[in-house]
Design a protein around this motif. Structure first.
Motif, PDB file in Angstrom:
ATOM      1  N   UNK A   8       7.585 -70.108   3.023  1.00  0.00           N
ATOM      2  CA  UNK A   8       6.363 -70.944   2.717  1.00  0.00           C
ATOM      3  C   UNK A   8       5.307 -69.822   2.346  1.00  0.00           C
ATOM      4  N   UNK A   9       5.639 -68.499   2.183  1.00  0.00           N
ATOM      5  CA  UNK A   9       4.465 -67.591   1.452  1.00  0.00           C
ATOM      6  C   UNK A   9       5.216 -66.673   0.750  1.00  0.00           C
ATOM      7  N   UNK A  10       4.306 -65.808   0.061  1.00  0.00           N
ATOM      8  CA  UNK A  10       5.041 -64.707  -0.734  1.00  0.00           C
ATOM      9  C   UNK A  10       5.513 -63.641  -0.020  1.00  0.00           C
ATOM     10  N   UNK A  11       4.887 -63.261   1.250  1.00  0.00           N
ATOM     11  CA  UNK A  11       5.484 -62.071   1.860  1.00  0.00           C
ATOM     12  C   UNK A  11       6.907 -62.401   2.422  1.00  0.00           C
ATOM     13  N   UNK A  12       7.230 -63.645   3.121  1.00  0.00           N
ATOM     14  CA  UNK A  12       8.299 -64.056   3.373  1.00  0.00           C
ATOM     15  C   UNK A  12       9.484 -64.090   2.257  1.00  0.00           C
ATOM     16  N   UNK A  13       9.156 -64.401   0.939  1.00  0.00           N
ATOM     17  CA  UNK A  13       9.794 -64.618  -0.332  1.00  0.00           C
ATOM     18  C   UNK A  13      10.137 -62.972  -0.451  1.00  0.00           C
ATOM     19  N   UNK A  59      13.012 -67.814  -2.069  1.00  0.00           N
ATOM     20  CA  UNK A  59      12.193 -66.695  -2.870  1.00  0.00           C
ATOM     21  C   UNK A  59      11.029 -67.388  -3.819  1.00  0.00           C
ATOM     22  N   UNK A  60      10.792 -68.563  -3.572  1.00  0.00           N
ATOM     23  CA  UNK A  60       9.792 -69.457  -4.122  1.00  0.00           C
ATOM     24  C   UNK A  60       9.163 -70.429  -2.998  1.00  0.00           C
ATOM     25  N   UNK A  61       7.851 -70.371  -2.839  1.00  0.00           N
ATOM     26  CA  UNK A  61       7.425 -71.196  -1.510  1.00  0.00           C
ATOM     27  C   UNK A  61       7.633 -72.341  -2.048  1.00  0.00           C
ATOM     28  N   UNK A  62       8.014 -73.479  -0.942  1.00  0.00           N
ATOM     29  CA  UNK A  62       8.590 -74.589  -1.125  1.00  0.00           C
ATOM     30  C   UNK A  62       7.480 -75.716  -1.645  1.00  0.00           C
ATOM     31  N   UNK A  64       5.648 -64.459  -9.680  1.00  0.00           N
ATOM     32  CA  UNK A  64       6.170 -63.471  -8.701  1.00  0.00           C
ATOM     33  C   UNK A  64       7.428 -64.011  -8.345  1.00  0.00           C
ATOM     34  N   UNK A  65       7.732 -65.239  -8.201  1.00  0.00           N
ATOM     35  CA  UNK A  65       8.865 -65.880  -7.931  1.00  0.00           C
ATOM     36  C   UNK A  65       9.959 -65.553  -8.859  1.00  0.00           C
ATOM     37  N   UNK A  66       9.598 -65.805 -10.267  1.00  0.00           N
ATOM     38  CA  UNK A  66      10.581 -65.474 -11.320  1.00  0.00           C
ATOM     39  C   UNK A  66      10.748 -64.059 -11.343  1.00  0.00           C
ATOM     40  N   UNK A  67       9.895 -63.063 -11.082  1.00  0.00           N
ATOM     41  CA  UNK A  67      10.269 -61.715 -11.011  1.00  0.00           C
ATOM     42  C   UNK A  67      11.280 -61.279  -9.729  1.00  0.00           C
ATOM     43  N   UNK A  68      11.326 -62.058  -8.814  1.00  0.00           N
ATOM     44  CA  UNK A  68      12.208 -61.935  -7.863  1.00  0.00           C
ATOM     45  C   UNK A  68      13.539 -62.193  -8.257  1.00  0.00           C
ATOM     46  N   UNK A  69      13.784 -63.348  -8.937  1.00  0.00           N
ATOM     47  CA  UNK A  69      15.046 -63.940  -9.535  1.00  0.00           C
ATOM     48  C   UNK A  69      15.445 -62.840 -10.426  1.00  0.00           C
ATOM     49  N   UNK A 107      12.485 -78.071 -10.045  1.00  0.00           N
ATOM     50  CA  UNK A 107      11.931 -76.784  -9.948  1.00  0.00           C
ATOM     51  C   UNK A 107      12.948 -75.665  -9.799  1.00  0.00           C
ATOM     52  N   UNK A 108      14.176 -76.073  -9.086  1.00  0.00           N
ATOM     53  CA  UNK A 108      15.191 -75.300  -8.756  1.00  0.00           C
ATOM     54  C   UNK A 108      16.201 -74.934 -10.103  1.00  0.00           C
ATOM     55  N   UNK A 109      16.308 -76.157 -10.812  1.00  0.00           N
ATOM     56  CA  UNK A 109      16.994 -76.179 -12.039  1.00  0.00           C
ATOM     57  C   UNK A 109      16.296 -75.360 -13.001  1.00  0.00           C
TER      58      UNK A 109
END
Length: 526
Positions: A170-175, A207-210, A268-273, A299-301
């Protein structure tokens, strides 16, 4: 602007739609998927694919009795040769217990109840779960325990797909924490036998907030239907995500653009992937990205296919997406994505599943008084799955790409294996991998292994309390006499009886040899 099809293509489209809706599948044939009418492969323009050429003649399987059958369930000794008697007893006991619906219903009620908030009661329940369903359906609590499971599978001729049991973030920290866990999972493969891990499973929802995935999905849907008036400055180069029959009722009004903060979080989510993919390249293990419900699947696709554009090259893809065959648009999207990838010179990989959100998808569609995105019958879903499998088997047999057939359905497994054998796609080709959940579809798993195909077990792992949502899904899926475990239970009991008779017979033989030896000694003394 929509693509105009000629008469030949229209006939092919009508033929495919009519066949999927009306007739059960008896053989795997080359499907006639309709090309998506609008597919975006970059951030600035929309590509209109030309009308697909007429499909080559259908590949109908003709029985060849001179060759071995795919499955031989009469020979339980050969089927379960790599399973110890102790493991077989535990598996049979767990599956038989899971088939008793009142027991499962009670267990599900308890795990969802407020009683689980009571410390002592929770510890007792988790202890019982750990030594029953957890040990049967979960590979371990951490990478070390899971590694031991992988080694046992490898010794029995199977491979593992590592799936760290993370739920929605739900947030960047948990991601950030979840991304590090995925990276650790990839790194753990380096201490295991080479090739013993076929894939590492990644969930974009971890890795990306819902909430952000929902926003991205809404904007992608709106852009597809209103491409001339929509600008998505953050959008990366990707592959087709929708078809004309995809569900769009999730986005009834024009969504507002992403805020600067949301664009930052998306980056940030993209960089995690990217970090996960870089580690996968370094560790030489591909990534498969799981699917979710249709509200966030676009979004997942988008994440999946943008990463595929960045990382897939050569003959073997690094990034695999997931197609859920119970969706009515599955075949069209699969066709459009594969053909777009071919035009870009990209190898593309898919995991094909039936789907896991039937109830929630249908309930939402009914509440909005719109057509459900799910096929109208299980026969339609079977047909769609088999047609998608057939299409991809034809594609990878003649070119780059990869296919994971994740199924517990015996008929689908048999049809796909027969066609793969006819096309010369075996274990050595590394283009096809059959897969099933750990602890399920064991008979089919060992049958496909014995038939010479690459087979993996989907290995969820994590602490008992963290893996609870997964266990609840397995419990509800596996209950009932008509579940996919019915054949496993029957064959396991048959093999246990065979072994028991063997042990008893061996005991009689040893007693007889001992008696004869004693008698001989007596004769010599006299």
């Amino acid at each position: 602007m929509a693509m105009t099809t000629n008469g030949s293509s229209s006939k092919l489209i009508r033929s495919f739609v009519h066949r999927v809706k009306s007739s059960p599948t008896t053989t795997l044939t080359t499907p006639r998927f309709r090309s998506a009418q609008r597919t975006t492969i970059n951030t600035t323009a929309t590509t209109i694919f030309p009308t697909p050429p007429p499909t080559p003649p259908t590949t109908t399987i003709v029985p060849d009795h001179s060759r071995d059958a795919i499955f031989d369930f009469e020979d339980t000794k050969g089927l379960f040769s790599s399973v110890t008697t102790g493991k077989l007893l535990r598996s049979a006991a767990n599956l038989n217990l899971a088939a008793v619906e009142p027991v499962v219903d009670m267990g599900v009620w308890v795990m969802k109840s407020r009683l689980m908030q009571v410390g002592l009661f929770r510890e007792i329940v988790l202890g019982v779960i750990k030594h029953t369903s957890y040990e049967h359906f979960v590979a371990g609590a951490d990478t070390e325990e899971t590694g031991r499971t992988v080694k046992k599978l490898w010794e029995s001729g199977l491979r593992g797909m590592l799936d760290y049991g993370l739920e929605h973030a739900i947030d960047n920290e948990s991601c950030d924490i979840n991304a590090q866990e995925f990276i650790k999972t990839v790194e753990s493969t380096q201490s295991l036998p080479p090739s013993s891990v076929s894939f590492v499973v990644v969930k974009i929802t971890a890795i990306c907030p819902i909430s952000l995935l929902k926003r991205v999905s809404d904007l992608l849907r709106w852009e597809y239907k209103n491409s001339s008036s929509t600008n998505l400055p953050w959008k990366l180069k990707t592959l087709p995500i929708f078809s004309e029959s995809s569900p769009f009722y999730h986005t009834l009004e024009k969504p507002s653009p992403l805020t600067p903060e949301e664009e930052h979080d998306l980056e940030l989510a993209h960089q995690r992937l990217v970090k996960i993919c870089n580690k996968s390249i370094e560790s030489k293990v591909p990534v498969v990205i799981d699917a979710e419900d249709t509200s966030i699947q676009p979004g997942i696709d988008y994440f999946t296919y943008s990463a595929a554009v960045m990382y897939n090259n050569g003959e073997k893809p690094l990034i695999f997406g997931t197609i859920q065959a119970y969706l009515k648009d599955a075949g069209e999207r699969l066709y459009a994505t594969k053909k777009a990838a071919d035009q870009m010179g990209l190898p593309v990989g898919f995991k094909l599943v039936r789907g896991a959100y039937m109830s929630s998808e249908s309930q939402l569609a009914n509440s909005l008084n719109v057509e459900s995105p799910i096929h109208n019958s299980i026969i339609d879903t079977h047909n769609c799955y088999n047609d998608c499998a057939s299409f991809m088997l034809d594609e990878v047999s003649n070119g780059p790409g990869g296919l994971i057939l994740a199924t517990h359905n015996l008929e689908s497994g048999k049809l796909a294996a027969q066609k793969a054998r006819n096309l010369g796609i075996g274990k050595d080709s590394e283009k096809l991998e059959f897969a099933s959940l750990y602890g399920m579809a064991e008979a089919m798993t060992f049958g496909l292994r014995n038939a010479g195909f690459g087979v993996s077990k989907y290995l969820p792992f994590g602490p008992v309390d963290q893996i609870m949502p997964y266990l609840l899904r397995r419990a509800e899926e596996n209950k009932g006499l008509l579940s996919s475990s019915n054949l496993d239970r029957q064959l396991m009991m048959k093999e246990l009886k065979r072994r028991m008779k063997g042990y008893v017979g061996q005991g009689f033989e040893e007693s007889e040899r001992s008696f004869k030896s004693d008698a001989g000694s007596i004769v010599k003394l006299n």
